[in-house]
Design an enzyme around this catalytic site. Structure first.
Site, PDB file in Angstrom:
ATOM      1  N   LYS A  53      58.380  57.104  26.095  1.00 15.56           N
ATOM      2  CA  LYS A  53      58.954  55.762  26.142  1.00 15.56           C
ATOM      3  C   LYS A  53      59.514  55.327  24.785  1.00 15.56           C
ATOM      4  CE  LYS A  53      56.613  54.007  30.203  1.00 15.56           C
ATOM      5  NZ  LYS A  53      55.654  55.083  30.542  1.00 15.56           N
TER       6      LYS A  53
HETATM    7  C1  LIG Z   1      55.615  55.735  31.764  1.00 19.05           C
HETATM    8  C2  LIG Z   1      54.975  57.082  31.805  1.00 19.05           C
HETATM    9  C3  LIG Z   1      55.186  57.988  32.872  1.00 19.05           C
HETATM   10  C4  LIG Z   1      56.017  57.622  34.089  1.00 19.05           C
HETATM   11  O1  LIG Z   1      57.375  57.551  33.823  1.00 19.05           O
HETATM   12  P1  LIG Z   1      58.361  56.808  34.855  1.00 19.05           P
HETATM   13  O2  LIG Z   1      59.690  56.884  34.225  1.00 19.05           O
HETATM   14  O3  LIG Z   1      57.839  55.416  35.019  1.00 19.05           O
HETATM   15  O4  LIG Z   1      58.283  57.570  36.148  1.00 19.05           O
HETATM   16  C5  LIG Z   1      54.605  59.232  32.815  1.00 19.05           C
HETATM   17  N1  LIG Z   1      53.812  59.586  31.781  1.00 19.05           N
HETATM   18  C6  LIG Z   1      53.578  58.763  30.738  1.00 19.05           C
HETATM   19  C7  LIG Z   1      52.684  59.204  29.638  1.00 19.05           C
HETATM   20  C8  LIG Z   1      54.149  57.482  30.714  1.00 19.05           C
HETATM   21  O5  LIG Z   1      53.878  56.653  29.677  1.00 19.05           O
END
Ligand SMILES: *Cc1c(COP(=O)(O)O)cnc(C)c1O
Length: 429
Positions: free
Chosen positions: A107
């Site tokens: 993210k």
């Molecule tokens: C947010 C997140 C996900 C999921 O990603 P999406 O784009 O919401 O499907 C998977 N793994 C981690 C560690 C995350 O922080």
């Protein structure tokens, strides 16, 4: 390029409007009016391009001249200043490590890009915004890190007291400057409710320019395409490549689909989910049935109503058949997550985090012999130490990694879960 609302194709906005609004007023999601594609020449040269060049070529096709070329280049350079290594784990299975950014999860990339695009537009107009983020842990940390030191933007992160890990709390509360952390005496849902109420409050909105940075913002999906291309740069063979995406809100998988339509030769995707198997169930039955979320070890994917599902529907024109032709479903229960982490460590020495473990196991189960598999390793295992300890007891020492955070001082303000408290905090600060 304009972006339309998935609920109303005639509602079209610029990139700038799409990122500041975050959501269209009709509660759809912004979607690019067309997905551009690259020429064969681009792919012939892919291996010789830098991360920055690839990022720029992708972003430019969505943003056009809304951001001038030199400015967009510097935004991209600041966004992708860490590595995205593709690591062979076993046989044909590779881990695309997305955790080398400031808060050790993918993210970071979206947050860094969004913050710099906002700064660009705000500086042009000499304006200021206040971003409100409710977090259950990971998103808030990435947003705080991504926006730290960004002129013109103040960020207030709300997190539920005693419900985030110590490490996550550090990543929320140790920034200072333009980032403030609010510890709310309540649940994540309370935090989210406070933010929603703030957006509707007339008095607040007359005094502050409020915005949000959640995962449905289109500016987060654009950079998430970059690393699918980085993965292919690092691959020998491009035929029959399957990408397994640990998914919660399906932003990552949506970005993968966009990359495919831009011409990247991904042959299949796996929608790898935890016990919240809404999308795998849809692929199996053709029925989309959102449910309240279930808590799992892969808690960043504890989502019962995936927000990007409408983008996937748009992509496949509402047809489950179309979706099935490109995406397989997979889900893994908590006990199997632990088993997978233990077994992978024992046989390869590679430490999976609980989210990546689901992506890895999906490939183990579904990958054909002649295919190449990539799973997205979405976070560093140290972020989920308690789960790692359960799966691989007493084996690992992450102390030096944790020490990087522990020496920093936490600063936060405690508030109750009442809107009046929150509002007076915002007006005072
Ligand atoms: C947010 C997140 C996900 C999921 O990603 P999406 O784009 O919401 O499907 C998977 N793994 C981690 C560690 C995350 O922080």
């Amino acid at each position: 390029m304009k972006f339309f609302s998935t609920n109303d194709r005639s509602h079209r906005v610029s990139f700038k409007e799409a990122i500041f609004n975050s959501l269209p007023p009709d509660n759809g999601l912004y979607y690019p009016e067309s997905i551009p594609s690259f020429s064969a020449d681009f792919f012939d040269e892919l291996k010789s391009l830098s991360r920055q060049q690839i990022g720029f070529e992708i972003a430019r096709r969505f943003i056009d001249d809304e951001i001038a070329e030199p400015d967009l280049k510097s935004i991209i350079n600041e966004t992708v200043n860490f590595n995205f290594p593709l690591v062979q784990v076993i046989g044909q299975i590779h881990s695309l490590e997305l955790f080398h950014g400031p808060t050790w999860a993918f993210k970071d990339l979206g947050a860094r890009f969004l913050s710099r695009c906002m700064r660009h537009f705000l500086n042009e107009e000499k304006q200021e915004v206040t971003i409100l983020v409710a977090t259950s842990g990971d998103t808030g940390g990435a947003v705080a890190a991504g926006f730290h030191g960004i002129d013109g933007v103040k960020v207030t992160v709300l997190y539920p007291k005693n419900k985030v890990s110590d490490l996550q709390q550090k990543q929320l509360t140790t920034w200072g400057g333009n980032i403030s952390a609010l510890e709310v005496d309540g649940t994540f849902d309370d935090c989210q409710q406070l933010v929603k109420t703030a957006f509707l409050d007339k008095e607040l909105n007359s005094q502050l320019s409020l915005s949000s940075a959640n995962s449905i913002n289109i500016a987060r999906l654009i950079p998430q395409m970059f690393y699918y291309f980085y993965a292919f740069q690092q691959l020998e063979r491009w035929d029959n490549v399957v990408v397994s995406v640990p998914s919660g809100n399906y932003g990552n998988l949506s970005a993968g689909l966009f990359s495919k339509r831009m011409g990247l030769p991904i042959s299949r995707f796996i929608a790898a989910s935890n016990a919240n198997e809404i999308v795998p169930n849809y692929l199996e039955t053709g029925l989309y049935k959102p449910k309240p979320s279930i808590e799992t070890y892969a808690n960043a994917m504890d989502v019962g109503a995936p927000s990007n599902f409408v983008r996937m529907q748009e992509y496949f024109e509402g047809s489950v058949e179309n979706m099935r032709s490109l995406i397989s479903g997979f889900s893994l229960s908590d006990p199997k997550i632990l088993e997978t982490m233990a077994e992978c460590y024992k046989s390869t020495g590679y430490v999976l985090d609980p989210h990546g473990a689901i992506g890895f196991q999906a490939l183990k189960d579904q990958l054909n012999e002649d295919a190449t598999g990539i799973f997205l390793e979405t976070a560093h295992p140290v972020k989920f130490m308690d789960v790692v300890e359960k799966a691989i007891p007493g084996e690992l020492d992450f102390n030096s990694k944790i020490a990087e955070m522990e020496n920093k001082e936490s600063v936060y303000t405690s508030i109750s879960n009442s809107f009046d408290d929150f509002k007076s905090y915002l007006l005072k600060n």
